[in-house]
Scaffold this motif. Structure first.
Motif, PDB file in Angstrom:
ATOM      1  N   GLY A 201       0.813  -1.209   0.000  1.00  0.00           N
ATOM      2  CA  GLY A 201       0.000   0.000   0.000  1.00  0.00           C
ATOM      3  C   GLY A 201       0.844   1.254   0.000  1.00  0.00           C
ATOM      4  N   HIS A 202       1.896   1.263   0.823  1.00  0.00           N
ATOM      5  CA  HIS A 202       2.773   2.433   0.870  1.00  0.00           C
ATOM      6  C   HIS A 202       3.412   2.717  -0.487  1.00  0.00           C
ATOM      7  CE1 HIS A 202       3.484   2.327   5.534  1.00  0.00           C
ATOM      8  NE2 HIS A 202       2.222   2.531   5.192  1.00  0.00           N
ATOM      9  N   VAL A 203       3.876   1.673  -1.141  1.00  0.00           N
ATOM     10  CA  VAL A 203       4.543   1.850  -2.433  1.00  0.00           C
ATOM     11  C   VAL A 203       3.550   2.336  -3.494  1.00  0.00           C
ATOM     12  CG1 VAL A 203       5.536   0.529  -4.355  1.00  0.00           C
ATOM     13  CG2 VAL A 203       6.515   0.342  -2.073  1.00  0.00           C
ATOM     14  N   LEU A 204       2.341   1.770  -3.503  1.00  0.00           N
ATOM     15  CA  LEU A 204       1.351   2.195  -4.488  1.00  0.00           C
ATOM     16  C   LEU A 204       1.003   3.667  -4.314  1.00  0.00           C
ATOM     17  CD1 LEU A 204      -0.994  -0.927  -4.439  1.00  0.00           C
ATOM     18  CD2 LEU A 204       0.474  -0.192  -6.333  1.00  0.00           C
ATOM     19  N   LEU A 205       0.963   4.150  -3.073  1.00  0.00           N
ATOM     20  CA  LEU A 205       0.684   5.566  -2.819  1.00  0.00           C
ATOM     21  C   LEU A 205       1.899   6.450  -3.090  1.00  0.00           C
ATOM     22  CD1 LEU A 205      -1.335   5.330   0.536  1.00  0.00           C
ATOM     23  CD2 LEU A 205      -2.241   6.082  -1.670  1.00  0.00           C
ATOM     24  N   ALA A 206       3.080   5.962  -2.711  1.00  0.00           N
ATOM     25  CA  ALA A 206       4.287   6.799  -2.778  1.00  0.00           C
ATOM     26  C   ALA A 206       4.614   7.227  -4.198  1.00  0.00           C
ATOM     27  CB  ALA A 206       5.469   6.055  -2.162  1.00  0.00           C
ATOM     28  N   PHE A 207       4.387   6.338  -5.158  1.00  0.00           N
ATOM     29  CA  PHE A 207       4.779   6.627  -6.534  1.00  0.00           C
ATOM     30  C   PHE A 207       3.594   7.095  -7.368  1.00  0.00           C
ATOM     31  CE2 PHE A 207       8.125   4.083  -4.805  1.00  0.00           C
ATOM     32  CZ  PHE A 207       9.279   4.622  -5.358  1.00  0.00           C
ATOM     33  N   ARG A 208       2.777   7.964  -6.769  1.00  0.00           N
ATOM     34  CA  ARG A 208       1.698   8.668  -7.458  1.00  0.00           C
ATOM     35  C   ARG A 208       1.762  10.144  -7.068  1.00  0.00           C
ATOM     36  NH1 ARG A 208      -2.450   6.118 -10.233  1.00  0.00           N
ATOM     37  NH2 ARG A 208      -1.675   4.096 -10.924  1.00  0.00           N
ATOM     38  N   SER A 209       1.128  10.981  -7.869  1.00  0.00           N
ATOM     39  CA  SER A 209       1.099  12.408  -7.571  1.00  0.00           C
ATOM     40  C   SER A 209       0.263  12.656  -6.317  1.00  0.00           C
ATOM     41  CB  SER A 209       0.492  13.174  -8.743  1.00  0.00           C
ATOM     42  OG  SER A 209      -0.897  12.888  -8.853  1.00  0.00           O
ATOM     43  N   PRO A 210       0.447  13.794  -5.638  1.00  0.00           N
ATOM     44  CA  PRO A 210      -0.382  14.101  -4.466  1.00  0.00           C
ATOM     45  C   PRO A 210      -1.876  14.039  -4.765  1.00  0.00           C
ATOM     46  CG  PRO A 210       1.475  15.608  -4.571  1.00  0.00           C
ATOM     47  CD  PRO A 210       1.502  14.814  -5.848  1.00  0.00           C
ATOM     48  N   GLU A 211      -2.271  14.487  -5.955  1.00  0.00           N
ATOM     49  CA  GLU A 211      -3.691  14.466  -6.317  1.00  0.00           C
ATOM     50  C   GLU A 211      -4.197  13.022  -6.447  1.00  0.00           C
ATOM     51  OE1 GLU A 211      -1.806  18.186  -7.253  1.00  0.00           O
ATOM     52  OE2 GLU A 211      -1.339  16.161  -7.981  1.00  0.00           O
ATOM     53  N   GLU A 212      -3.392  12.163  -7.076  1.00  0.00           N
ATOM     54  CA  GLU A 212      -3.802  10.767  -7.224  1.00  0.00           C
ATOM     55  C   GLU A 212      -3.839  10.055  -5.876  1.00  0.00           C
ATOM     56  OE1 GLU A 212      -2.398   9.289 -11.579  1.00  0.00           O
ATOM     57  OE2 GLU A 212      -0.802   9.886 -10.227  1.00  0.00           O
ATOM     58  N   ARG A 213      -2.886  10.392  -5.004  1.00  0.00           N
ATOM     59  CA  ARG A 213      -2.903   9.804  -3.665  1.00  0.00           C
ATOM     60  C   ARG A 213      -4.222  10.104  -2.960  1.00  0.00           C
ATOM     61  NH1 ARG A 213       2.867  11.702  -1.037  1.00  0.00           N
ATOM     62  NH2 ARG A 213       4.260  10.628  -2.514  1.00  0.00           N
ATOM     63  N   GLU A 214      -4.644  11.366  -3.023  1.00  0.00           N
ATOM     64  CA  GLU A 214      -5.867  11.755  -2.325  1.00  0.00           C
ATOM     65  C   GLU A 214      -7.082  11.027  -2.903  1.00  0.00           C
ATOM     66  OE1 GLU A 214      -6.067  13.572   0.521  1.00  0.00           O
ATOM     67  OE2 GLU A 214      -3.910  13.251   0.351  1.00  0.00           O
ATOM     68  N   MET A 215      -7.101  10.841  -4.208  1.00  0.00           N
ATOM     69  CA  MET A 215      -8.210  10.105  -4.818  1.00  0.00           C
ATOM     70  C   MET A 215      -8.203   8.647  -4.365  1.00  0.00           C
ATOM     71  SD  MET A 215      -8.226  11.645  -8.709  1.00  0.00           S
ATOM     72  CE  MET A 215      -9.614  10.627  -9.208  1.00  0.00           C
ATOM     73  N   MET A 216      -7.019   8.041  -4.293  1.00  0.00           N
ATOM     74  CA  MET A 216      -6.915   6.658  -3.847  1.00  0.00           C
ATOM     75  C   MET A 216      -7.362   6.526  -2.395  1.00  0.00           C
ATOM     76  SD  MET A 216      -3.238   5.926  -5.688  1.00  0.00           S
ATOM     77  CE  MET A 216      -2.982   4.190  -5.265  1.00  0.00           C
ATOM     78  N   ILE A 217      -6.952   7.486  -1.573  1.00  0.00           N
ATOM     79  CA  ILE A 217      -7.331   7.467  -0.159  1.00  0.00           C
ATOM     80  C   ILE A 217      -8.832   7.653  -0.002  1.00  0.00           C
ATOM     81  CG2 ILE A 217      -7.130   8.742   2.017  1.00  0.00           C
ATOM     82  CD1 ILE A 217      -4.156   9.250   1.184  1.00  0.00           C
ATOM     83  N   SER A 218      -9.414   8.533  -0.802  1.00  0.00           N
ATOM     84  CA  SER A 218     -10.853   8.793  -0.700  1.00  0.00           C
ATOM     85  C   SER A 218     -11.664   7.558  -1.075  1.00  0.00           C
ATOM     86  CB  SER A 218     -11.257   9.973  -1.583  1.00  0.00           C
ATOM     87  OG  SER A 218     -11.221   9.632  -2.963  1.00  0.00           O
ATOM     88  N   GLU A 219     -11.100   6.681  -1.913  1.00  0.00           N
ATOM     89  CA  GLU A 219     -11.783   5.441  -2.252  1.00  0.00           C
ATOM     90  C   GLU A 219     -11.636   4.403  -1.151  1.00  0.00           C
ATOM     91  OE1 GLU A 219     -11.663   3.722  -6.086  1.00  0.00           O
ATOM     92  OE2 GLU A 219     -10.989   5.560  -7.047  1.00  0.00           O
ATOM     93  N   HIS A 220     -10.579   4.543  -0.340  1.00  0.00           N
ATOM     94  CA  HIS A 220     -10.327   3.574   0.719  1.00  0.00           C
ATOM     95  C   HIS A 220     -11.259   3.782   1.913  1.00  0.00           C
ATOM     96  CE1 HIS A 220      -7.635   0.617   2.680  1.00  0.00           C
ATOM     97  NE2 HIS A 220      -7.949   1.258   3.789  1.00  0.00           N
ATOM     98  N   VAL A 221     -11.625   5.026   2.164  1.00  0.00           N
ATOM     99  CA  VAL A 221     -12.469   5.339   3.319  1.00  0.00           C
ATOM    100  C   VAL A 221     -13.628   6.217   2.880  1.00  0.00           C
ATOM    101  CG1 VAL A 221     -10.642   5.146   5.047  1.00  0.00           C
ATOM    102  CG2 VAL A 221     -10.991   7.314   3.883  1.00  0.00           C
ATOM    103  N   ARG A 222     -14.779   6.032   3.506  1.00  0.00           N
ATOM    104  CA  ARG A 222     -15.927   6.871   3.184  1.00  0.00           C
ATOM    105  C   ARG A 222     -15.755   8.273   3.738  1.00  0.00           C
ATOM    106  NH1 ARG A 222     -21.081   2.834   4.375  1.00  0.00           N
ATOM    107  NH2 ARG A 222     -20.529   1.258   2.824  1.00  0.00           N
TER     108      ARG A 222
END
Length: 262
Positions: free
Chosen positions: A146-167
């Motif tokens: 999970g850390h690696v998948l988030l680390a190698f994305r832009s800040p905007e993409e990270r936030e979108m991924m996080i928003s899908e992980h939690v309501r």
């Protein structure tokens, strides 16, 4: 099929939903309900129920209160088919070689609708090792993958991924230290962390990268010290083997798979 014949099979509600998805895919930062209706030449009231359904189904998320933005759910759905099978076909022989040389198990995970999902795994060659079932959903926040998948994305993409992980962001507490760790992983090129699930295991994770440096997948070795095999590679040597395999897989998959996955 002419326009008259085509109109016979129109589905207005579906068209409206697709119009919203296509519009949000074309902008950065999101749009308000009023902005969506203006751009699509419709009344704001026409979109309220449709937006609510798209949010509840996970295709759209609300940010900053009144902005609607496209999530990565469509991206996740696309991964479930041919691109993932192609990535696994590239990875399998390299993962098998990594397991043989490191004497450790390893697994490959991709981001899919809010989680890291294991799409391939190789058992350790001897009778003792740690492995995880294909299809398992694992957290973005306390695993090496999970850390690696988030680390190698832009800040905007990270936030979108996080928003899908939690309501709701209230469900988690992502501190500045967490984001600093992601930046350190990106700079170092891999993650090394004690497993949050199993004592005595270190998660060693490296990214499979597209040509523009974005994470396609994470290759992870759940490293355990093999006291019954003193000639087995130590953790430093295993990291080197992991990085070499991830680099080889990035070169193979980056151009062919990235254009479909990203």
């Amino acid at each position: 099929m002419d326009s008259e014949e085509s109109d016979k099979y129109r589905a207005p509600a579906l068209d409206k939903g697709l119009d919203i998805l296509e519009l949000l895919a074309s902008v950065d930062g999101g749009l308000t309900q009023a902005e969506i209706s203006k751009r699509l030449n419709r009344s704001p009231n026409e979109f309220y129920r449709m937006l609510d359904r798209l949010v509840r189904r996970g295709y759209v998320t609300r940010i900053d209160g009144d902005l609607y933005s496209l999530t990565l759910k469509l991206f996740g759905l696309a991964q479930l088919h041919a691109p993932v099978r192609r990535l696994v076909s590239f990875a399998t022989p390299l993962m098998r070689e990594l397991a043989q040389r490191s004497k450790q198990a390893n697994q490959l995970a991709v981001f899919d609708r809010g989680s890291a999902v294991v799409i391939a795994q190789q058992e350790a060659p001897d009778y003792w090792g740690i492995s995880i079932r294909v299809g398992s959903h694992i957290s973005l926040f306390d695993t090496g993958s999970g850390h690696v998948l988030l680390a190698f994305r832009s800040p905007e993409e990270r936030e979108m991924m996080i928003s899908e992980h939690v309501r709701s962001r209230d469900e988690i507490n992502l501190t500045p230290e967490f984001y600093a760790r992601l930046d350190q992983i990106r700079e170092r090129g891999y993650e090394m962390m004690a497993s949050a699930q199993t004592a005595g295991v270190y998660n060693l994770s490296a990214p499979i990268l597209s040509s523009d440096g974005r994470s396609l997948a994470a290759l992870t070795c759940p490293y355990i010290s093999l006291v019954n095999n003193p000639s087995a590679p130590d953790i430093t040597e295993t990291i080197s083997l992991l990085l070499k395999t991830a680099s080889q897989l990035s070169a193979l998959a980056g151009a062919d798979v990235a254009r479909i996955l990203i």
